[in-house]
Design a protein around this motif. Structure first.
Motif, mmCIF file in Angstrom:
data_model
loop_
_atom_site.group_PDB
_atom_site.id
_atom_site.type_symbol
_atom_site.label_atom_id
_atom_site.label_comp_id
_atom_site.label_asym_id
_atom_site.label_seq_id
_atom_site.Cartn_x
_atom_site.Cartn_y
_atom_site.Cartn_z
ATOM 1 N N ILE A 9 9.230 8.103 4.725
ATOM 2 C CA ILE A 9 9.095 7.143 3.794
ATOM 3 C C ILE A 9 7.690 6.002 3.383
ATOM 4 C CG2 ILE A 9 10.275 4.798 3.131
ATOM 5 C CD1 ILE A 9 12.759 5.781 4.320
ATOM 6 N N ILE A 10 7.032 6.141 4.776
ATOM 7 C CA ILE A 10 6.022 5.417 4.559
ATOM 8 C C ILE A 10 4.839 6.013 4.191
ATOM 9 C CG2 ILE A 10 3.999 4.407 5.990
ATOM 10 C CD1 ILE A 10 6.223 3.757 8.256
ATOM 11 N N ASN A 11 4.893 7.638 4.265
ATOM 12 C CA ASN A 11 3.967 8.331 3.378
ATOM 13 C C ASN A 11 4.337 8.437 1.912
ATOM 14 O OD1 ASN A 11 3.048 9.041 5.934
ATOM 15 N ND2 ASN A 11 4.071 11.171 6.051
ATOM 16 N N VAL A 12 5.490 8.410 1.526
ATOM 17 C CA VAL A 12 5.667 8.437 0.013
ATOM 18 C C VAL A 12 5.175 7.127 -0.344
ATOM 19 C CG1 VAL A 12 7.568 8.298 -1.616
ATOM 20 C CG2 VAL A 12 7.672 9.881 -0.044
ATOM 21 N N ILE A 13 5.435 5.827 0.255
ATOM 22 C CA ILE A 13 4.974 4.597 -0.436
ATOM 23 C C ILE A 13 3.534 4.555 -0.388
ATOM 24 C CG2 ILE A 13 4.889 2.243 0.293
ATOM 25 C CD1 ILE A 13 7.876 2.573 1.424
ATOM 26 N N ALA A 14 2.750 5.142 0.591
ATOM 27 C CA ALA A 14 1.406 5.028 0.690
ATOM 28 C C ALA A 14 0.949 6.070 -0.316
ATOM 29 C CB ALA A 14 0.857 5.502 2.072
ATOM 30 N N GLU A 15 1.250 7.115 -0.618
ATOM 31 C CA GLU A 15 0.896 7.948 -1.673
ATOM 32 C C GLU A 15 1.264 7.212 -2.995
ATOM 33 O OE1 GLU A 15 -0.868 10.685 -1.476
ATOM 34 O OE2 GLU A 15 -0.936 10.314 0.508
ATOM 35 N N THR A 16 2.337 6.600 -3.221
ATOM 36 C CA THR A 16 2.582 5.928 -4.540
ATOM 37 C C THR A 16 1.536 4.757 -4.850
ATOM 38 O OG1 THR A 16 4.835 6.287 -4.312
ATOM 39 C CG2 THR A 16 4.289 4.717 -5.822
ATOM 40 N N MET A 17 1.373 3.889 -3.701
ATOM 41 C CA MET A 17 0.291 3.131 -3.775
ATOM 42 C C MET A 17 -1.086 3.470 -4.172
ATOM 43 S SD MET A 17 1.726 0.553 -0.803
ATOM 44 C CE MET A 17 0.480 -1.026 -1.353
ATOM 45 N N GLY A 18 -1.470 4.526 -3.537
ATOM 46 C CA GLY A 18 -2.785 5.154 -3.862
ATOM 47 C C GLY A 18 -2.650 5.656 -5.244
ATOM 48 N N LEU A 19 -1.790 6.262 -5.907
ATOM 49 C CA LEU A 19 -1.626 6.476 -7.264
ATOM 50 C C LEU A 19 -1.752 5.451 -8.099
ATOM 51 C CD1 LEU A 19 -1.175 8.629 -9.515
ATOM 52 C CD2 LEU A 19 1.359 8.320 -9.335
ATOM 53 N N ILE A 20 -0.956 4.161 -7.740
ATOM 54 C CA ILE A 20 -1.170 3.126 -8.675
ATOM 55 C C ILE A 20 -2.552 2.703 -8.578
ATOM 56 C CG2 ILE A 20 -0.285 0.813 -8.722
ATOM 57 C CD1 ILE A 20 2.281 1.617 -7.701
ATOM 58 N N GLY A 21 -3.344 2.477 -7.450
ATOM 59 C CA GLY A 21 -4.357 1.978 -7.303
ATOM 60 C C GLY A 21 -5.520 2.805 -8.168
ATOM 61 N N SER A 22 -5.215 4.343 -8.136
ATOM 62 C CA SER A 22 -6.132 4.934 -9.214
ATOM 63 C C SER A 22 -5.919 4.655 -10.362
ATOM 64 C CB SER A 22 -5.945 6.605 -8.842
ATOM 65 O OG SER A 22 -4.629 7.144 -9.042
ATOM 66 N N LEU A 23 -4.784 4.627 -10.810
ATOM 67 C CA LEU A 23 -4.676 4.131 -12.133
ATOM 68 C C LEU A 23 -5.194 2.823 -12.621
ATOM 69 C CD1 LEU A 23 -0.925 5.359 -12.681
ATOM 70 C CD2 LEU A 23 -2.984 6.357 -13.472
ATOM 71 N N VAL A 58 -7.716 -7.178 -7.356
ATOM 72 C CA VAL A 58 -6.800 -7.440 -6.310
ATOM 73 C C VAL A 58 -5.783 -6.511 -5.919
ATOM 74 C CG1 VAL A 58 -5.245 -9.432 -5.401
ATOM 75 C CG2 VAL A 58 -7.337 -9.900 -6.773
ATOM 76 N N LEU A 59 -5.220 -6.263 -6.849
ATOM 77 C CA LEU A 59 -4.355 -5.107 -6.625
ATOM 78 C C LEU A 59 -4.614 -3.721 -6.157
ATOM 79 C CD1 LEU A 59 -1.942 -5.733 -9.950
ATOM 80 C CD2 LEU A 59 -1.322 -6.351 -7.546
ATOM 81 N N ILE A 60 -6.076 -3.390 -6.874
ATOM 82 C CA ILE A 60 -6.659 -2.225 -6.231
ATOM 83 C C ILE A 60 -6.797 -2.397 -4.760
ATOM 84 C CG2 ILE A 60 -8.778 -1.005 -6.116
ATOM 85 C CD1 ILE A 60 -9.010 -1.402 -9.359
ATOM 86 N N ALA A 61 -7.230 -3.612 -4.326
ATOM 87 C CA ALA A 61 -7.347 -3.790 -2.620
ATOM 88 C C ALA A 61 -6.205 -3.609 -2.047
ATOM 89 C CB ALA A 61 -8.068 -5.066 -2.680
ATOM 90 N N CYS A 62 -5.137 -4.268 -2.523
ATOM 91 C CA CYS A 62 -3.892 -4.057 -1.850
ATOM 92 C C CYS A 62 -3.197 -2.570 -2.030
ATOM 93 C CB CYS A 62 -2.789 -4.891 -2.700
ATOM 94 S SG CYS A 62 -3.172 -6.756 -2.517
ATOM 95 N N MET A 63 -3.337 -1.899 -3.108
ATOM 96 C CA MET A 63 -2.882 -0.432 -3.021
ATOM 97 C C MET A 63 -3.684 0.592 -2.261
ATOM 98 S SD MET A 63 -0.013 -0.862 -4.765
ATOM 99 C CE MET A 63 0.317 -2.602 -5.287
ATOM 100 N N GLY A 64 -4.949 0.425 -2.683
ATOM 101 C CA GLY A 64 -6.191 1.270 -2.032
ATOM 102 C C GLY A 64 -6.090 1.095 -0.671
ATOM 103 N N ALA A 144 0.739 -6.050 2.408
ATOM 104 C CA ALA A 144 0.423 -6.189 3.747
ATOM 105 C C ALA A 144 1.657 -5.803 4.704
ATOM 106 C CB ALA A 144 0.054 -7.928 3.988
ATOM 107 N N CYS A 145 2.785 -5.965 4.114
ATOM 108 C CA CYS A 145 4.025 -5.387 4.799
ATOM 109 C C CYS A 145 3.875 -3.900 4.830
ATOM 110 C CB CYS A 145 5.324 -5.980 4.251
ATOM 111 S SG CYS A 145 5.713 -7.835 4.467
ATOM 112 N N VAL A 146 3.406 -3.363 3.820
ATOM 113 C CA VAL A 146 3.429 -1.633 3.899
ATOM 114 C C VAL A 146 2.075 -1.391 4.738
ATOM 115 C CG1 VAL A 146 2.780 0.185 2.449
ATOM 116 C CG2 VAL A 146 4.398 -1.607 1.771
ATOM 117 N N VAL A 147 1.123 -2.127 4.762
ATOM 118 C CA VAL A 147 0.050 -1.745 5.678
ATOM 119 C C VAL A 147 0.490 -1.900 7.156
ATOM 120 C CG1 VAL A 147 -2.197 -2.393 6.459
ATOM 121 C CG2 VAL A 147 -1.774 -2.324 4.104
#
Length: 168
Positions: A9-23, A58-64, A144-147
């Motif tokens: 679950i954490i891996n999927v969330i992190a990958e999704t956040m990375g995709l959002i950050g790249s967009l 700001v969102l890039i920093a959070c997601m990335g 921050a909770c995800v991190v």
């Protein structure tokens, strides 16, 4: 069993956040160039692009940040650390994780306070076109909770390494 599901679950969330950050990076590039074109070529400045790019950053920093941590992409001072055994690296990581837990704890605590206050007052940008700020302020403690979950995951792996002697 639960640990593997938790990790997945954490891996999927992190990958999704990375995709959002790249967009979001693409958004900043496209609209940054558009804003410059509008301002200097057409002499017609945008009233909303600058504010949305700031929010996107700001969102890039959070997601990335979550994505980079998950993939071990943060810059480290490897002068000594690189030569350590897996067990010594895990011990160093366990020691330094206390600072990470403290930082994330304060970020979640104060970020939640700021987000709730922003929601309460329906906070918007002080520009001609008011853009809501509270969604961005809400994402900060959530990210921050995800991190924190990623740090806990890595902490558990480090404890296993110290006890068993090698990383899985």
């Amino acid at each position: 069993m639960i640990s593997k599901a938790f990790d997945k679950i954490i891996n999927v969330i992190a990958e999704t956040m990375g995709l959002i950050g790249s967009l979001l990076i693409l958004y900043c590039m496209i609209f940054g160039v558009t804003d410059v074109f509008l301002r200097y070529v057409l002499n017609s400045a945008s009233q909303w692009i600058g504010a949305t790019i700031q929010a996107a950053m700001v969102l890039i920093a959070c997601m990335g940040g979550a994505y980079a941590l998950k993939h071990g992409s943060f810059i480290k001072l490897d002068l000594f650390y690189e030569k350590f055994s897996a067990r010594k690296k895990a011990i160093c990581d366990i020691i330094t994780s206390s600072l990470t837990f403290a930082f994330l704890g304060v970020l979640i605590w104060k970020g939640t306070d700021a987000a709730l206050m922003s929601i309460k007052f329906n906070q918007t940008t002080p520009t001609a076109i008011p853009i809501p700020i509270y969604p961005v302020k809400t994402v900060i403690p959530l990210a921050a909770c995800v991190v924190l979950l990623i740090v806990i995951q890595q902490f558990v792996q480090d404890v296993k390494t110290v006890i068993k002697g090698s990383k899985e």
